[in-house]
Design a protein around this motif. Structure first.
Motif, PDB file in Angstrom:
ATOM      1  N   VAL A 251      -8.954  10.398   8.637  1.00 40.97           N
ATOM      2  CA  VAL A 251      -7.654   9.732   8.551  1.00 40.97           C
ATOM      3  C   VAL A 251      -6.663  10.472   9.432  1.00 40.97           C
TER       4      VAL A 251
ATOM      5  N   TYR B  18      -8.443   0.816   1.781  1.00 36.12           N
ATOM      6  CA  TYR B  18      -8.263   0.756   3.234  1.00 36.12           C
ATOM      7  C   TYR B  18      -9.010  -0.409   3.882  1.00 36.12           C
ATOM      8  N   ARG B  19     -10.081  -0.894   3.280  1.00 39.10           N
ATOM      9  CA  ARG B  19     -10.810  -2.020   3.868  1.00 39.10           C
ATOM     10  C   ARG B  19     -10.050  -3.334   3.727  1.00 39.10           C
TER      11      ARG B  19
ATOM     12  N   ASN C 225      -2.718   0.915   7.825  1.00 39.01           N
ATOM     13  CA  ASN C 225      -1.986   0.351   6.700  1.00 39.01           C
ATOM     14  C   ASN C 225      -1.045  -0.760   7.190  1.00 39.01           C
TER      15      ASN C 225
ATOM     16  N   PRO D 179      -7.309   6.529   0.923  1.00 38.80           N
ATOM     17  CA  PRO D 179      -6.826   5.270   0.330  1.00 38.80           C
ATOM     18  C   PRO D 179      -8.007   4.390  -0.107  1.00 38.80           C
TER      19      PRO D 179
ATOM     20  N   HIS E 166     -15.422   9.605   6.755  1.00 40.60           N
ATOM     21  CA  HIS E 166     -14.098   9.052   7.037  1.00 40.60           C
ATOM     22  C   HIS E 166     -13.238  10.126   7.692  1.00 40.60           C
TER      23      HIS E 166
ATOM     24  N   GLU F 281     -13.688   4.799   9.811  1.00 32.94           N
ATOM     25  CA  GLU F 281     -14.862   4.734   8.933  1.00 32.94           C
ATOM     26  C   GLU F 281     -16.100   4.749   9.821  1.00 32.94           C
TER      27      GLU F 281
ATOM     28  N   VAL G  45      -7.364   4.862   9.421  1.00 37.82           N
ATOM     29  CA  VAL G  45      -8.612   5.290   8.800  1.00 37.82           C
ATOM     30  C   VAL G  45      -9.772   4.952   9.725  1.00 37.82           C
TER      31      VAL G  45
ATOM     32  N   THR H 277       0.859  -1.177   0.000  1.00 35.51           N
ATOM     33  CA  THR H 277       0.000   0.000   0.000  1.00 35.51           C
ATOM     34  C   THR H 277       0.896   1.228   0.000  1.00 35.51           C
TER      35      THR H 277
ATOM     36  N   TRP I  90      -6.875  -3.322   4.613  1.00 36.47           N
ATOM     37  CA  TRP I  90      -5.812  -3.120   5.594  1.00 36.47           C
ATOM     38  C   TRP I  90      -6.079  -3.929   6.858  1.00 36.47           C
TER      39      TRP I  90
END
Length: 196
Positions: free
Chosen positions: A122, A43-44, A74, A40, A120, A96, A94, A27, A46
């Motif tokens: 970050v 990200y899901r 990450n 990103p 979101h 969510e 991240v 990533t 990660w």
């Protein structure tokens, strides 16, 4: 064995060797467009750290409103944290946010996450930012500008975060690592003493 044949055999093996998995799944570090952070897209995929429900740092409740916060980091940063107990430059956490539902399919009680993402946020570790960290808030998938360092989230994270301005205290899989590596912040340790 003939030198030419040995070279040809090595070349054939090299050509048929698959790409190392790390290179295929790497990533990228935070990506900025005109100073704005790009969310990103993957990200899901990660490392999942935790989900909070109806969490708030304010004593004021929001009646009738339920919310889930899912946190991902990450993979490169996660690997370094496991080894050192702290985050490397390039870390991206991240958050969510999803609404909660209670009616659907066979569910009779309790809540589950809605399909719609409400937003979101970050949290990025990047030495170029004041204090080495920055927050970015997203209302959609467009690149987001840095949240001003005068906003309360920065002071709150400095004052209460367990490790390196991050709320590791809410990530159960990381707590034992931070404890073993002795990387808890003094502010967090003081809070723990007062709580016990």
């Amino acid at each position: 064995m003939n030198t030419a044949l040995a070279f040809a055999a090595c070349a054939a093996i090299a050509q048929s060797s698959p790409t190392p998995p790390a290179a295929a799944t790497a990533t990228p570090l935070p990506t900025y467009v005109d100073g704005k952070l790009r969310l990103p897209a993957d990200y899901r995929e990660w490392v999942y750290l935790s989900t909070g429900m109806d969490m708030s740092y304010s004593r004021v409740a929001m009646p009738g409103h339920h919310m889930f916060d899912n946190v991902f980091v990450n993979p490169q940063a996660y690997r370094v944290f496991k080894e050192t107990g702290t985050w490397p430059d390039g870390t991206m956490l991240v958050l969510e946010t999803r609404g909660a539902r209670d009616k659907g399919s066979i569910n009779q009680r309790g809540l589950f996450q809605d399909t719609d993402v409400m937003g979101h946020e970050v949290h990025v570790k990047d030495a170029r930012f004041e204090g080495g960290w920055a927050f970015f808030g997203f209302d959609d998938d467009q690149p987001a500008k840095e949240i001003a360092h005068t906003v309360d989230c920065y002071a709150c994270h400095r004052a209460h975060a367990a490790v390196d301005t991050t709320f590791v205290q809410f990530y159960p899989t990381l707590l034992a690592i931070a404890k073993a590596k002795n990387t808890f912040s003094s502010a967090y340790l003081d809070e723990q003493k007062k709580a016990n």
